[in-house]
Design an enzyme around this catalytic site. Sequence first.
Site, PDB file in Angstrom:
ATOM      1  N   ASP A 209       0.862  -1.182   0.000  1.00 47.75           N
ATOM      2  CA  ASP A 209       0.000   0.000   0.000  1.00 47.75           C
ATOM      3  C   ASP A 209       0.902   1.237   0.000  1.00 47.75           C
ATOM      4  O   ASP A 209       2.015   1.181  -0.499  1.00 47.75           O
ATOM      5  CB  ASP A 209      -0.942  -0.052   1.203  1.00 47.75           C
ATOM      6  CG  ASP A 209      -2.256   0.672   0.921  1.00 47.75           C
ATOM      7  OD1 ASP A 209      -2.188   1.868   0.600  1.00 47.75           O
ATOM      8  OD2 ASP A 209      -3.331   0.058   1.017  1.00 47.75           O
ATOM      9  N   HIS A 232       2.263   2.103  -3.129  1.00 48.59           N
ATOM     10  CA  HIS A 232       1.333   3.063  -3.729  1.00 48.59           C
ATOM     11  C   HIS A 232       1.835   4.495  -3.632  1.00 48.59           C
ATOM     12  O   HIS A 232       1.078   5.436  -3.766  1.00 48.59           O
ATOM     13  CB  HIS A 232      -0.053   2.939  -3.087  1.00 48.59           C
ATOM     14  CG  HIS A 232      -0.741   1.645  -3.408  1.00 48.59           C
ATOM     15  ND1 HIS A 232      -2.028   1.373  -3.015  1.00 48.59           N
ATOM     16  CD2 HIS A 232      -0.319   0.553  -4.082  1.00 48.59           C
ATOM     17  CE1 HIS A 232      -2.366   0.155  -3.440  1.00 48.59           C
ATOM     18  NE2 HIS A 232      -1.341  -0.364  -4.078  1.00 48.59           N
TER      19      HIS A 232
END
Length: 370
Positions: A209, A232
């Site tokens: 993430d 991310h």
Amino acid sequence: MKINNPFSSILLISFFSIFFTKSIADVMFLNVVNFGAKSDSKTDSSYAFSSAWDLACNSSKSSTIYIPKGNFLVKQVYFKGKCNNNAIIFRIDGTIVAPFDYNVIGNEKIGFYFKVLMVFQFLVVILMDKDLVYGLAKTLGFSNSNNVSITGLTSLNSQMFHIVINGCKSVKMQGVKVYAPGESPNTDGIHVQLSSEISILNSIISTGDDCISIGPGTTNLWIQNVACGPGHGISIGSLAKDFEEAGVQNVTVKSVMFMNTQNGVRIKTWGRPSTGFVNNVLFQHVTMIDVQNPIVIDQNYCPYNKNCPGQSRVSATRVAMKFDCSKRNPCKGIKLEDVNLSYKNEPAAEASCANVAGTTTGVIQPTSCL
Ligand SMILES: *[C@@H]1O[C@H](CO)[C@@H](O)[C@H](O)[C@H]1NC(C)=O
Ligand SMILES: *[C@@H]1O[C@H](CO)[C@@H](O)[C@H](O)[C@H]1NC(C)=O
Ligand SMILES: *[C@@H]1O[C@H](CO)[C@@H](O)[C@H](O)[C@H]1NC(C)=O
Ligand SMILES: *[C@@H]1O[C@H](CO)[C@@H](O)[C@H](O)[C@H]1NC(C)=O
């Protein structure tokens, strides 16, 4: 939310130290082994850890809690204040291992949590996180802690966020390494919220993430020399989830590299009314390699398309710079300087703009839409 990720069932922290400067004379040295901790990977050493902590916390002498080489299984630890001590050092030469069984972790919400209930200089308290947002374990959390320094921490395969800084002031993280598989969900590397004077330096984050996520109420955050990927990217937000929300101010992200990430630098807010805001953010000297969405401002985040009045999406493909701001609260004062992004060695496809105003200087590739 059930996550059945075989990689996330091991939690391992090694070389984790919290250093404070103090002369080593007159230091109480507490080896967790002397409190019954066993380096056999299978005996629960939680009680030994918290016993050592209690002694340090109740003492007014500078204390070092020492975890020697070896694998220590830790299920559940409360390290809490208020302490009489203003200088506690954790020195971890060993490895702290979470239970292998995912369900054990899920039910008992294992994690290291530092929480200072009453703040003294250099006081740090660890407390297991009882308020897990997603009901899963975070590896290491600091709550209401001041003057914390984390040096050379490695966090491997956290179930959830690896490191959470919440309600803290003056936290310096250096040489942190976070690793989790690129496909592991919600494994943010470092999450900061409701905190000020936070720095993250010389660190490497590979996760599933956000490498670093910046939540509401973050001010004076400094990020420098960080490598991110997979992951991310570095994200301010999601913000404005709640109507009453503290803003994000004065964030510097400098000399960072993104490699093989979904996003690069991003600001993301829900497309609905909120008192939240983002002010004074600098992204500088950023290198992007194989980044899907290098520069993103998205004020229309609304994953389930619910309760987001006036939300409208700009659809775009192969967009290297995307400013998707809200009609009611447009983005202002965006400055682009010397941006050079290419797509598969060709000039980047496009930039997209909605409700954004700003200026450009120097080379801007793809052509700016500001
Ligand atoms: C530390 O102090 C607290 C509160 O006074 C007490 O409950 C606890 O037993 C003490 N722990 C140790 C190890 O002395
Ligand atoms: C943090 O450290 C600074 C100086 O190092 C000190 O002035 C300040 O009082 C400390 N803050 C707390 C809450 O302990
Ligand atoms: C912004 O934050 C940095 C630390 O990250 C600090 O040195 C600087 O003084 C802050 N600037 C303002 C205007 O508060
Ligand atoms: C932009 O980057 C490309 C590829 O990295 C490079 O060939 C080109 O010279 C750069 N353009 C400028 C103006 O710096």
